[in-house]
Design an enzyme around this catalytic site. Structure first.
Site, PDB file in Angstrom:
ATOM      1  N   ASN B 129      34.189  47.020  33.736  1.00 41.04           N
ATOM      2  CA  ASN B 129      34.213  47.540  32.368  1.00 41.04           C
ATOM      3  C   ASN B 129      33.759  48.994  32.411  1.00 41.04           C
ATOM      4  OD1 ASN B 129      33.587  48.295  29.753  1.00 41.04           O
ATOM      5  ND2 ASN B 129      32.710  46.332  29.176  1.00 41.04           N
ATOM      6  N   CYS B 132      31.345  51.814  29.035  1.00 47.09           N
ATOM      7  CA  CYS B 132      29.959  52.185  28.742  1.00 47.09           C
ATOM      8  C   CYS B 132      29.741  53.674  28.986  1.00 47.09           C
ATOM      9  CB  CYS B 132      28.988  51.448  29.649  1.00 47.09           C
ATOM     10  SG  CYS B 132      29.255  49.730  29.688  1.00 47.09           S
TER      11      CYS B 132
END
Lengths: 277, 311
Positions: B129, B132
């Site tokens: 991911n 962030c």
């Protein structure tokens, strides 16, 4: 054994407005009816519809044989669509979900407090208490308007002591459930001698006011909370609210209203700091 | 009639079906157990894990919008060590391909996650991911700067033999460039797309519906955007693409496969139905049967586009 539970696809048996803006909907789903415990809820959605996209949580109001009843107020888009459903229309129901109310021993006095449509969450509990308690059960029930008060004669006939408060003053005492709690001293004398279990459901302002007044020796208060949720079974984490951290009561940690609740004891909730919305 | 072959190869893995869960919509998979045999999934992608536990954002965290929902959960998770000690042993009991979504605020965070989790039995690959903020680079998300993204992937690549799948953020100027950069860094596959940044306001109170004001939009509302990004990225990269964004039905999934995705993820649909993946699989099988197609692989990239009509 995993994977054997399903969101039930069912059909509406009836869906009628019992007092203005408040509906009682029934469908038949034998497994749900058999399994549901007081204070648990279902996630309901209309299968073919994508608007609203997400299901909505509803308490189980009553069950009878295979029949499950849901009491709801028409407030937004989701409940608006629900109110338009007719007999035979299909409905998806996931549940029963959540922990439900802890059921008191038969000799323990119970005080139940409901604000508005919060009555839906405590109704099954009231039926249980009336059947199993050896001491009287009392219900304090309030709403903004007398028109929101749903008929509870059958519970009264079973021995429930009901005190009603309405903010328009046209039914029962004028004011709120919290005020009722202060102005009904008899509540504390009969039945509540040694210990009382209090069960509360209603809007946040009512919970806050009521819990403050119930904070006295011998009373254990259980609160059923409401929160915006997408899934109801623990995966979206959208319904998280702050609770006191057991290891460090000065701090809060997020817990899920759906699977950790919806019922919490009043002392788990940081009343000064939290807002439901 | 011969049995339909739903298997797809993906980044060195062989998946039973092209349907997997989307990270952040099924927890660690354990909440799905009452409703779903996890071994039926193409893969289970668990919610994002960080080195340390994260408690997430204050409520309200979600809001339904037209055809979708906004969320600002804040990547709440139990952290790497609790995942290894408490969750992984339970997931090993279920014979499913397990992809662990990882998230960090620095390259070192990602490296620690890859190092620690690579040595664990039962993890088949990583989904990275990159949405962030990178705390070392002024909080710009890893997934929004091409050079930062490529550097991160290249930095992680030698640390593990397991597949590295990069989940791209759509909140960029040029998704095709980001896809190319991830491939150049050594990614084995791409997941497109993460949620699209959005917001919603309560006009009565004049307050935003989410405590964080801005959140990520998911659901059918974003499906056309996701599909377009999958199609554009598929034209650029050789590595397989996992399509995600608003899939509710088998037909929705087929659209992604035709546009070039080798597999799909089911996200927001889980909130409507915990067995949504099974529904989508059945829908794909129905489509294949209806069209006399024997293997789902035949659909991948099989969109019919007249070259002269391409915008």
């Amino acid at each position: 054994m995993t994977g054997n539970r399903r969101a039930a696809l069912t059909a509406i048996v009836s869906n009628r407005e019992i007092v203005p803006g408040t509906f009682l909907m029934a469908f038949e789903e034998p497994r749900l009816a058999a399994e549901v415990r007081p204070g648990q809820f279902l996630m309901l959605s209309i299968p073919a519809a994508h608007d609203p996209l997400l299901p909505r949580p509803f308490a189980v109001f009553n069950r009878e044989g295979p029949r499950v009843e849901i009491l709801y107020r028409r407030v937004g888009k989701g409940t608006g669509r629900l109110a338009g459903l007719k007999r035979g229309d299909s409905l998806r129901a996931l549940g029963p979900l959540g922990n439900g109310f802890p059921l008191p021993a038969p000799s323990v006095a119970s005080l139940v407090l409901a604000g508005g449509v919060g009555i839906a969450s405590v109704h099954l509990l009231l039926l249980h208490l009336l059947k199993h308690q050896s001491v009287p059960t009392t219900l304090l029930y309030g709403a903004r308007s007398h028109q929101e008060i749903i008929p509870l004669e059958s519970l009264e006939a079973q021995g429930l002591r009901i005190h009603i408060a309405t903010e328009d003053g046209l039914r029962g005492v004028k004011g709120t459930v919290a005020a009722l709690l202060s102005t009904t001293p008899a509540l504390w004398e009969d039945g509540a001698a040694a210990s009382t279990e209090a069960f509360v459901c209603g809007p946040m302002a009512m919970l806050r006011a009521v819990v403050a007044r119930l904070n006295r020796p011998g009373i254990r208060t259980h609160v059923s909370l409401e929160s915006r949720m997408a899934c109801g079974y623990g995966v979206c984490q959208g319904c998280a609210m702050p609770f006191k951290d057991k290891e460090n009561p000065e701090r809060v940690r997020y817990r899920k209203v759906c699977t950790d609740g919806p019922v919490f004891t009043a002392d788990e909730i940081p009343w000064g700091k939290t807002e439901a919305s | 009639m011969t049995k339909i072959d739903m298997s797809v190869p993906l980044a060195g893995l062989s998946l039973k079906t092209p349907v997997m869960t989307a990270s952040g919509t099924c927890g660690y998979g354990l909440d799905l157990l009452p409703y779903l045999d996890l071994s039926r999934l193409g893969a289970l992608v668990v919610k994002g894990i960080s080195v340390e536990p994260r408690q997430g954002n204050p409520p309200p965290r979600i809001m339904e919008t037209c055809g979708g929902m906004l969320n600002a959960i804040g990547l709440e998770n139990i952290g790497m060590e609790a995942f290894v000690a408490e969750v992984l042993p339970r997931l090993r009991e279920h014979r499913t391909v397990l992809l662990v979504n990882i998230l960090g605020e620095s390259e070192e965070d990602y490296a620690r996650l890859v190092d620690r989790l690579s040595e664990q039995e039962g993890i088949d690959g990583f989904e990275v991911n990159v949405s962030c903020p990178n705390v070392r680079r002024g909080g710009i998300a890893f997934g929004s700067d091409p050079a930062t993204l490529e550097h991160l992937v290249a930095f992680l690549r030698p640390r593990t033999e397991k597949p590295l799948i990069i989940k791209l953020s759509p909140n960029v100027t040029d998704i095709v460039d980001m896809a190319g950069r991830a491939e150049a860094g050594g990614a084995d596959g791409l997941t497109l797309i993460n949620t699209i940044r959005g917001m919603s306001v309560d006009v009565e109170s004049r307050r935003p519906h989410l405590a964080t004001v801005v959140g990520g939009l998911s659901g059918p509302a974003i499906k056309p955007i996701a599909l377009r990004m999958v199609w554009e990225a598929a034209a650029r990269v050789q590595i397989p693409i996992i399509g995600v964004g608003g899939i509710l039905s088998g037909e929705d999934a087929v659209e992604f496969l035709l546009a070039g995705a080798s597999a799909v993820q089911i996200g927001t649909a889980h909130f409507r139905n915990p067995a949504a993946c099974i529904e989508v699989m059945a829908g794909i099988e129905g489509y294949l049967a209806r069209h006399g197609i024997q293997a789902v692989r035949e659909l991948i990239g099989a969109i019919r586009v007249d070259p002269s009509r391409e915008a």
